[in-house]
Design an enzyme around this catalytic site. Structure first.
Site, PDB file in Angstrom:
ATOM      1  CG  ASP A 242      16.586 -14.301  -0.442  1.00  0.00           C
ATOM      2  OD1 ASP A 242      18.263 -14.842  -0.213  1.00  0.00           O
ATOM      3  OD2 ASP A 242      16.800 -13.823  -1.043  1.00  0.00           O
TER       4      ASP A 242
ATOM      5  CG  ASP B 269      12.745 -17.619  -4.504  1.00  0.00           C
ATOM      6  OD1 ASP B 269      12.864 -16.552  -4.936  1.00  0.00           O
ATOM      7  OD2 ASP B 269      12.696 -18.858  -3.376  1.00  0.00           O
TER       8      ASP B 269
HETATM    9  P1  B16 Z   1      15.349  -8.144   0.316  1.00  0.00           P
HETATM   10  P2  B16 Z   1      13.466 -14.615  -3.304  1.00  0.00           P
HETATM   11  C1  B16 Z   1      12.909 -13.097  -1.373  1.00  0.00           C
HETATM   12  O1  B16 Z   1      13.951 -13.538  -2.637  1.00  0.00           O
HETATM   13  C2  B16 Z   1      13.086 -13.061  -0.104  1.00  0.00           C
HETATM   14  O2  B16 Z   1      12.351 -14.558   0.033  1.00  0.00           O
HETATM   15  C3  B16 Z   1      12.285 -12.731   0.956  1.00  0.00           C
HETATM   16  O3  B16 Z   1      12.444 -13.103   2.279  1.00  0.00           O
HETATM   17  C4  B16 Z   1      12.976 -11.335   1.175  1.00  0.00           C
HETATM   18  O4  B16 Z   1      12.105 -10.575   1.605  1.00  0.00           O
HETATM   19  C5  B16 Z   1      12.676 -10.692  -0.286  1.00  0.00           C
HETATM   20  O5  B16 Z   1      13.654 -11.485  -1.329  1.00  0.00           O
HETATM   21  C6  B16 Z   1      13.365  -8.971  -0.345  1.00  0.00           C
HETATM   22  O6  B16 Z   1      14.359  -9.434  -0.204  1.00  0.00           O
HETATM   23  O7  B16 Z   1      15.241  -7.307   1.590  1.00  0.00           O
HETATM   24  O8  B16 Z   1      17.123  -8.568   0.366  1.00  0.00           O
HETATM   25  O9  B16 Z   1      15.557  -6.985  -1.147  1.00  0.00           O
HETATM   26  O10 B16 Z   1      12.814 -15.639  -2.165  1.00  0.00           O
HETATM   27  O11 B16 Z   1      11.969 -13.717  -3.941  1.00  0.00           O
HETATM   28  O12 B16 Z   1      14.871 -14.984  -3.681  1.00  0.00           O
HETATM   29 MG    MG Z   2      12.375 -18.007  -1.190  1.00  0.00          MG
END
Ligand code: B16
Ligand code: MG
Length: 217
Positions: free
Chosen positions: A12, A10
């Site tokens: 973030d 993953d």
């Molecule tokens: P975006 P991951 C996720 O990334 C985040 O954990 C989450 O907090 C966020 O809302 C989601 O991506 C969507 O992100 O708005 O930038 O498209 O943890 O799956 O890498």
């Molecule tokens: Mg994450």
């Protein structure tokens, strides 16, 4: 347990410390709507697509909005998130131990991929300068089903040509751990075992992961 041949990360909260900026941007948005969210509620937003986050937040605040209004709220949140990314994120934000671990597993012949719900993943990967450490990158623009659906990880496994049962997923989100397990993968939680209850085991940091410990899997 099946032999491990690949690692899917993953992004973030696992590779890079961006979750705090997602949280700050969501907090700013909810304040404009007249309520606040805390860190406990934020656990539900981690790993989940932007549009699903909006639905969860509006439900939490007891509000109803049209699709057009929801799209505008999502755009505002993303604008604030990107401002944080532009001003705060550099290669220094890659978590400690991540690069060493990636180098050692790739040297040992394991395939590597990113499986992120974020539509901003390509931008972040470029800003962090980590593209060359991965055989494939799957981001929120390439999938239609949000975690806990396993689509993002199954697509990653397919792109690197490894069966799901031979993949280990590293995840910091409850929804992401469930996605990995729903896809039939082994899952290492990055965070607290009290929160990531379905992970096979948890680490606090990649500084705890050596190739020897990994090989023991
Ligand atoms: P975006 P991951 C996720 O990334 C985040 O954990 C989450 O907090 C966020 O809302 C989601 O991506 C969507 O992100 O708005 O930038 O498209 O943890 O799956 O890498
Ligand atoms: Mg994450």
């Amino acid at each position: 347990m099946a032999e491990i041949k690949a690692c899917i990360f993953d992004m973030d909260g696992v590779l890079v410390s961006t979750e705090i900026y997602h949280f700050k941007a969501w907090q700013r948005l909810t304040e404009t709507l007249g309520f606040t969210i805390d860190e406990k509620f934020n656990e539900n937003l981690k790993g989940v697509s932007r549009s699903v986050c909006i639905d969860l937040i509006l439900k939490h605040g007891g509000l109803q909005k049209t699709q057009e209004e929801k799209d505008a709220l999502a755009a505002q949140k993303n604008k604030w998130f990107l401002e944080y990314v532009q001003t705060e994120i550099t290669p220094k934000n890659v978590y400690p131990g991540v690069i060493n671990f990636l180098e050692s597993i790739r040297k040992a012949g394991y395939k590597t991929a990113i499986g992120s719900a974020s539509k901003n993943a390509p931008l972040l990967v470029e800003k962090l300068g980590i593209q060359s450490y991965f055989d494939a990158i799957v981001d929120g623009n390439m999938i239609t089903k949000a975690k806990p659906n396993p689509e993002v990880f199954l697509k990653g496994a397919e792109l690197i040509g490894v069966k799901p049962e031979n993949c280990v997923v590293f995840e910091d989100a409850i929804s992401g751990v469930e996605a990995a397990k729903n896809g039939g993968m082994y899952c290492v939680g990055v965070g607290s075992p009290q929160t990531l209850t379905k992970a096979n085991f948890c680490i606090n940091s990649f500084t705890e992961m050596s190739i020897d410990r990994f090989s023991e899997l």
